[in-house]
Design a protein around this motif. Structure first.
Motif, PDB file in Angstrom:
ATOM      1  N   CYS A  61     -18.530 -27.089   0.504  1.00 60.74           N
ATOM      2  CA  CYS A  61     -17.482 -26.980  -0.616  1.00 60.74           C
ATOM      3  C   CYS A  61     -16.808 -28.243  -0.708  1.00 60.74           C
ATOM      4  O   CYS A  61     -16.636 -28.733  -1.911  1.00 60.74           O
ATOM      5  CB  CYS A  61     -16.935 -25.864  -0.799  1.00 60.74           C
ATOM      6  SG  CYS A  61     -15.675 -25.730  -2.066  1.00 60.74           S
ATOM      7  N   THR A  62     -16.239 -28.857   0.566  1.00 58.45           N
ATOM      8  CA  THR A  62     -15.516 -29.997   0.546  1.00 58.45           C
ATOM      9  C   THR A  62     -16.237 -31.229  -0.095  1.00 58.45           C
ATOM     10  O   THR A  62     -15.441 -31.817  -0.769  1.00 58.45           O
ATOM     11  CB  THR A  62     -15.259 -30.404   1.979  1.00 58.45           C
ATOM     12  OG1 THR A  62     -14.550 -29.128   2.636  1.00 58.45           O
ATOM     13  CG2 THR A  62     -14.526 -31.449   2.360  1.00 58.45           C
ATOM     14  N   SER A  63     -17.371 -31.135   0.229  1.00 59.54           N
ATOM     15  CA  SER A  63     -18.230 -32.579  -0.209  1.00 59.54           C
ATOM     16  C   SER A  63     -18.650 -32.240  -1.851  1.00 59.54           C
ATOM     17  O   SER A  63     -18.664 -33.191  -2.587  1.00 59.54           O
ATOM     18  CB  SER A  63     -19.435 -32.756   0.327  1.00 59.54           C
ATOM     19  OG  SER A  63     -20.401 -31.642   0.676  1.00 59.54           O
ATOM     20  N   PHE A  67     -18.630 -24.197  -4.687  1.00 55.63           N
ATOM     21  CA  PHE A  67     -18.726 -23.083  -3.730  1.00 55.63           C
ATOM     22  C   PHE A  67     -19.048 -23.284  -2.448  1.00 55.63           C
ATOM     23  O   PHE A  67     -19.326 -24.457  -2.128  1.00 55.63           O
ATOM     24  CB  PHE A  67     -20.161 -22.195  -4.420  1.00 55.63           C
ATOM     25  CG  PHE A  67     -19.850 -21.417  -5.641  1.00 55.63           C
ATOM     26  CD1 PHE A  67     -19.263 -20.425  -5.972  1.00 55.63           C
ATOM     27  CD2 PHE A  67     -21.086 -21.883  -6.865  1.00 55.63           C
ATOM     28  CE1 PHE A  67     -18.844 -19.928  -7.304  1.00 55.63           C
ATOM     29  CE2 PHE A  67     -20.633 -21.246  -7.811  1.00 55.63           C
ATOM     30  CZ  PHE A  67     -19.791 -20.059  -8.178  1.00 55.63           C
ATOM     31  N   SER A  68     -18.735 -22.730  -1.697  1.00 52.31           N
ATOM     32  CA  SER A  68     -18.893 -22.839  -0.198  1.00 52.31           C
ATOM     33  C   SER A  68     -19.769 -21.883   0.380  1.00 52.31           C
ATOM     34  O   SER A  68     -19.493 -20.361   0.065  1.00 52.31           O
ATOM     35  CB  SER A  68     -17.391 -22.858   0.340  1.00 52.31           C
ATOM     36  OG  SER A  68     -17.481 -22.853   1.739  1.00 52.31           O
ATOM     37  N   PHE A  69     -20.558 -22.200   1.463  1.00 59.46           N
ATOM     38  CA  PHE A  69     -21.365 -21.219   2.128  1.00 59.46           C
ATOM     39  C   PHE A  69     -21.127 -21.393   3.597  1.00 59.46           C
ATOM     40  O   PHE A  69     -21.862 -20.894   4.401  1.00 59.46           O
ATOM     41  CB  PHE A  69     -22.747 -21.547   1.728  1.00 59.46           C
ATOM     42  CG  PHE A  69     -23.172 -21.579   0.276  1.00 59.46           C
ATOM     43  CD1 PHE A  69     -22.964 -20.351  -0.421  1.00 59.46           C
ATOM     44  CD2 PHE A  69     -23.680 -22.526  -0.252  1.00 59.46           C
ATOM     45  CE1 PHE A  69     -23.235 -20.222  -1.609  1.00 59.46           C
ATOM     46  CE2 PHE A  69     -23.830 -22.473  -1.604  1.00 59.46           C
ATOM     47  CZ  PHE A  69     -23.673 -21.521  -2.407  1.00 59.46           C
ATOM     48  N   THR A  72     -17.653 -18.454   7.094  1.00 54.96           N
ATOM     49  CA  THR A  72     -16.604 -17.335   6.746  1.00 54.96           C
ATOM     50  C   THR A  72     -16.512 -16.885   5.378  1.00 54.96           C
ATOM     51  O   THR A  72     -15.802 -15.715   5.024  1.00 54.96           O
ATOM     52  CB  THR A  72     -15.122 -18.033   7.241  1.00 54.96           C
ATOM     53  OG1 THR A  72     -15.089 -19.234   6.144  1.00 54.96           O
ATOM     54  CG2 THR A  72     -14.717 -18.399   8.433  1.00 54.96           C
ATOM     55  N   LYS A  73     -17.498 -17.246   4.298  1.00 56.16           N
ATOM     56  CA  LYS A  73     -17.604 -16.968   3.122  1.00 56.16           C
ATOM     57  C   LYS A  73     -18.481 -15.653   3.035  1.00 56.16           C
ATOM     58  O   LYS A  73     -19.081 -15.256   4.121  1.00 56.16           O
ATOM     59  CB  LYS A  73     -17.931 -18.177   2.282  1.00 56.16           C
ATOM     60  CG  LYS A  73     -17.135 -19.259   2.370  1.00 56.16           C
ATOM     61  CD  LYS A  73     -15.478 -18.810   2.134  1.00 56.16           C
ATOM     62  CE  LYS A  73     -14.729 -20.125   1.708  1.00 56.16           C
ATOM     63  NZ  LYS A  73     -14.069 -20.858   2.718  1.00 56.16           N
ATOM     64  N   ASN A  74     -18.733 -15.174   1.910  1.00 57.62           N
ATOM     65  CA  ASN A  74     -19.443 -13.933   1.666  1.00 57.62           C
ATOM     66  C   ASN A  74     -20.994 -14.293   1.979  1.00 57.62           C
ATOM     67  O   ASN A  74     -21.757 -13.495   2.541  1.00 57.62           O
ATOM     68  CB  ASN A  74     -19.406 -13.561   0.504  1.00 57.62           C
ATOM     69  CG  ASN A  74     -17.855 -12.734  -0.026  1.00 57.62           C
ATOM     70  OD1 ASN A  74     -17.102 -13.172   0.543  1.00 57.62           O
ATOM     71  ND2 ASN A  74     -17.753 -12.032  -0.865  1.00 57.62           N
TER      72      ASN A  74
HETATM   73  C1  LIG Z   1     -13.490 -22.554   2.228  1.00 61.21           C
HETATM   74  C2  LIG Z   1     -12.728 -23.304   1.254  1.00 61.21           C
HETATM   75  C3  LIG Z   1     -12.931 -24.744   0.850  1.00 61.21           C
HETATM   76  C4  LIG Z   1     -13.823 -25.389   2.013  1.00 61.21           C
HETATM   77  O1  LIG Z   1     -15.152 -25.009   2.074  1.00 61.21           O
HETATM   78  P1  LIG Z   1     -16.341 -25.528   3.045  1.00 61.21           P
HETATM   79  O2  LIG Z   1     -17.426 -25.215   2.472  1.00 61.21           O
HETATM   80  O3  LIG Z   1     -15.930 -25.201   4.483  1.00 61.21           O
HETATM   81  O4  LIG Z   1     -16.033 -27.142   2.680  1.00 61.21           O
HETATM   82  C5  LIG Z   1     -12.276 -25.243   0.089  1.00 61.21           C
HETATM   83  N1  LIG Z   1     -11.699 -24.532  -0.870  1.00 61.21           N
HETATM   84  C6  LIG Z   1     -11.501 -23.205  -0.516  1.00 61.21           C
HETATM   85  C7  LIG Z   1     -10.169 -22.451  -1.285  1.00 61.21           C
HETATM   86  C8  LIG Z   1     -11.769 -22.735   0.536  1.00 61.21           C
HETATM   87  O5  LIG Z   1     -11.575 -21.411   0.806  1.00 61.21           O
END
Ligand SMILES: *Cc1c(COP(=O)(O)O)cnc(C)c1O
Length: 378
Positions: A56-58, A176-178, A181-183
């Motif tokens: 999600c960062t990228s 979105f993040s995968f 720790t996410k779902n």
């Molecule tokens: C987890 C998270 C991120 C970062 O996600 P990554 O995939 O680890 O880079 C960014 N913003 C929020 C609100 C998050 O919970």
């Protein structure tokens, strides 16, 4: 009993798909599994274009590049968020402007957004905390009236909704993040959703190291070359294969998460009535995906004592977000006005409880019992 905060689970065809990638002899990015994940996400969100990313960062970094953020530009976001929301802006030399959150949902306060707008404001970046929607009616209205773009930090929000629309479908772009720790997970992983079609062509270039390789692949140009700035934002096929197996079980994962979320919620109704803790608020317009179950204790001392006691009881509970406006980098790179009272208050009182796909009913009930016991003692 031990209750881990998060434990990643296999939910379907992960190994089978990983094996297929190896047999296909296509390990780098943008192969068939990447394409299948992207189609899945586009259909799920109703988005024009999805591009898988390393995180999600990228994806947020891509969004900042696509908005052409420059020094002097300001982007409004909550202080109560992860560093990545702000870093993406700071990496372009622009300024994150931190505003307070609402006391009910812990999401960005719409009145705070309006107050923070200046003639340098370019964009609003709402974060759907815990997989509970921000008030998107208000945020979309403000953005339209002021001519601002929206990028949703939907890291926690896959499968969550505001009214009848999926989160990630409201912004010009959404991330979105995968992360594990996410779902829905692929270890590290993410996706940029592009809802404004005018951004698609440049997004494809930025994604592929500044080249028009995607147009080449589609036969639209006869050779590919360097056409714009960019980087390597695409994950390899192994990551995409794992992700596809998870996406295919997305509904079941979300339902399982919600079962745990609802069990906590029912389990703490009494403790809330007695004033020991406050449970999360989900507005009537929002449908959560059960990403986080948190509780708020009465004050910081009780919270810290409760965390210690829960650790001793084997329940791995954690805090959330040192507010960015109080962090060393946030002070250096960001801007905020007045006091972010609610942010300071809730971040000192919040406890996130264990939640993940593989958690058993016994573990959840044990955690509920431990929390109630601890609350009565602290
Ligand atoms: C987890 C998270 C991120 C970062 O996600 P990554 O995939 O680890 O880079 C960014 N913003 C929020 C609100 C998050 O919970």
């Amino acid at each position: 009993m031990k209750v881990p905060f998060n434990r990643p689970s296999l939910v379907g065809r992960e190994f089978e798909y990983l094996q297929q990638v190896v047999e296909n002899r296509h390990l780098s990015g943008n192969g068939t599994f990447t394409e299948r994940c992207q189609r899945h996400l586009e259909n799920l969100i109703g988005s024009q274009r999805a591009l898988l990313t390393h995180s999600c960062t990228s994806a947020l970094e891509m969004a900042a590049l696509l908005l052409d953020l420059r020094p002097g530009d300001e982007v409004i976001m909550p202080s109560f968020t992860f560093t990545s929301t702000a870093n993406a802006v700071v990496l372009r030399g622009a300024t994150p402007v931190f505003v307070d959150v609402r006391a009910d949902t812990l999401n960005i306060d719409e009145a705070g957004i309006e107050a923070a707008i200046t003639d340098r404001t370019r964009s609003i970046w709402p974060v759907h905390y815990a997989g509970v929607a921000c008030n998107m009616n208000e945020i979309v209205r403000i953005a339209r009236e002021r001519g601002l773009t929206i990028v949703e930090d939907a890291a926690q929000a896959l499968h969550a909704r505001w009214w009848d629309r999926p989160l990630g479908s409201f912004g010009d772009m959404a991330a979105f993040s995968f992360h594990e720790t996410k779902n829905i997970i692929s270890g590290e992983g993410g996706a940029l959703m592009i809802n404004d079609p005018s951004l698609i062509e440049r997004a494809e270039v930025i994604w592929e190291k500044g080249t028009n390789r995607l147009r080449f692949k589609r036969g639209e140009v006869d050779k590919y070359t360097w056409v714009d700035i960019g980087s390597s934002f695409l994950p390899g096929e192994l990551t995409a294969a794992f992700l596809l197996a998870q996406l295919e079980k997305g509904q079941a994962i979300t339902e399982q998460r919600l079962r745990i979320w609802n069990r906590y919620h029912a389990g703490f109704a009494d403790a809330e009535a007695k004033g020991y803790l406050r449970r999360p608020t989900v507005p009537a317009e929002a449908v959560t995906n059960g990403h986080i179950y948190y509780i708020l204790l009465a004050d910081a001392q009780r919270r810290d004592r409760a965390l210690e006691a829960l650790k001793l009881a084997g329940v791995n509970a954690i805090t959330h977000y040192v507010p960015l406006h109080t962090s060393p980098a946030g002070r250096r790179f960001g801007r905020f006005e007045g006091k972010l009272t609610t942010t300071d208050d809730i971040s000192a009182r919040l406890i996130r409880l264990p939640i993940s796909f593989g958690l058993t009913v016994e573990q959840v009930d044990y955690a509920i019992g431990a929390v109630i016991d601890v609350c009565e003692r602290v």
